[in-house]
Design an enzyme around this catalytic site. Structure first.
Site, PDB file in Angstrom:
ATOM      1  N   ASN A 158       0.850  -1.187   0.000  1.00  0.00           N
ATOM      2  CA  ASN A 158       0.000   0.000   0.000  1.00  0.00           C
ATOM      3  C   ASN A 158       0.889   1.242   0.000  1.00  0.00           C
ATOM      4  O   ASN A 158       1.990   1.227   0.548  1.00  0.00           O
ATOM      5  CB  ASN A 158      -0.901   0.018   1.244  1.00  0.00           C
ATOM      6  N   ASP A 170      -2.357   0.535   8.348  1.00  0.00           N
ATOM      7  CA  ASP A 170      -1.135   1.303   8.069  1.00  0.00           C
ATOM      8  C   ASP A 170       0.003   0.977   9.038  1.00  0.00           C
ATOM      9  O   ASP A 170       0.788   1.849   9.398  1.00  0.00           O
ATOM     10  CB  ASP A 170      -1.424   2.813   8.093  1.00  0.00           C
ATOM     11  N   HIS A 182       0.893   5.150   1.328  1.00  0.00           N
ATOM     12  CA  HIS A 182       0.189   5.949   2.336  1.00  0.00           C
ATOM     13  C   HIS A 182       0.808   7.342   2.382  1.00  0.00           C
ATOM     14  O   HIS A 182       2.032   7.475   2.395  1.00  0.00           O
ATOM     15  CB  HIS A 182       0.294   5.280   3.703  1.00  0.00           C
ATOM     16  N   SER A 207       4.825   6.823   2.326  1.00  0.00           N
ATOM     17  CA  SER A 207       5.437   5.540   2.672  1.00  0.00           C
ATOM     18  C   SER A 207       4.785   4.436   1.851  1.00  0.00           C
ATOM     19  O   SER A 207       3.573   4.448   1.651  1.00  0.00           O
ATOM     20  CB  SER A 207       5.206   5.208   4.154  1.00  0.00           C
TER      21      SER A 207
END
Length: 193
Positions: A107, A145, A109, A136
């Protein structure tokens, strides 16, 4: 070559950068772009680049996240996906689904994790008086996260910045960071036996 699925909910600017990078010699192949929103602008962009697309609208599932994720899993398996990239996919995935893809889902972020998990990251960085913001790329784990960070890029917070100013500068860095991290991740990737 590893099959990559990119999950989106909107325009797909990060998806586009990933697809552009995978069009070059690359350890990954963009096998699928999937959206939970039929109106997501990124779907047409992926189709224009010759990438298969699917829509799995979350709304008919209501609050039954498990059924949505079961269908999502079936689609990913049909495309023989090895690695998932979340790129603006605005659905929180359940622990069972995430665990099934542990070590195989990334992912992007818009904060320097572990700072500012969740939403409104730019406004929170401004309110805290931070000198730096950024983005990130991390592995996805059941906690939001919180997975291992694989790469970060910093941007300065300038006097007079609004959350939108900061978001624009961070997004430019996301577009550089995510393809670079995915390429490195896939080069070192070891499929589950």
């Amino acid at each position: 070559m590893l099959n990559v699925a990119i999950l989106i909910s909107g325009g797909g600017s990060n998806m586009l950068r990933l697809l552009e990078d995978m069009a070059l010699p690359h350890p990954g192949h963009a096998r699928l772009v999937l959206s939970n929103r039929p109106e997501a602008g990124g779907l047409a962009r992926a189709q224009e680049m010759g990438v298969a697309t699917e829509v799995l609208d979350h709304r008919p599932f209501g609050k039954d996240r498990a059924s949505f994720e079961t269908e999502l899993y079936k689609i990913l398996m049909a495309y023989e996906i090895d690695v998932i990239c979340l790129a603006g996919f605005m659905r929180i995935l359940g622990a069972e689904f995430v665990s099934a893809w542990r070590g195989r889902m990334l992912n992007i972020h818009p904060s320097l994790l572990p700072k500012y998990q969740g939403l409104h990251t730019h406004q929170r960085a401004l309110a805290a008086g931070d000198a730096l913001a950024g983005c990130s790329v991390h592995e996805v784990v059941p906690q939001l996260d919180a997975g291992p960070v694989l790469g970060q890029s910093e941007v300065p917070i300038l006097p007079g910045d609004t959350a939108q100013d900061l978001a624009d500068r961070v997004l430019a860095q996301e577009h550089l960071l995510y393809p670079k991290v995915l390429r490195t991740f896939l080069t070192r990737f070891e499929p589950l036996s």
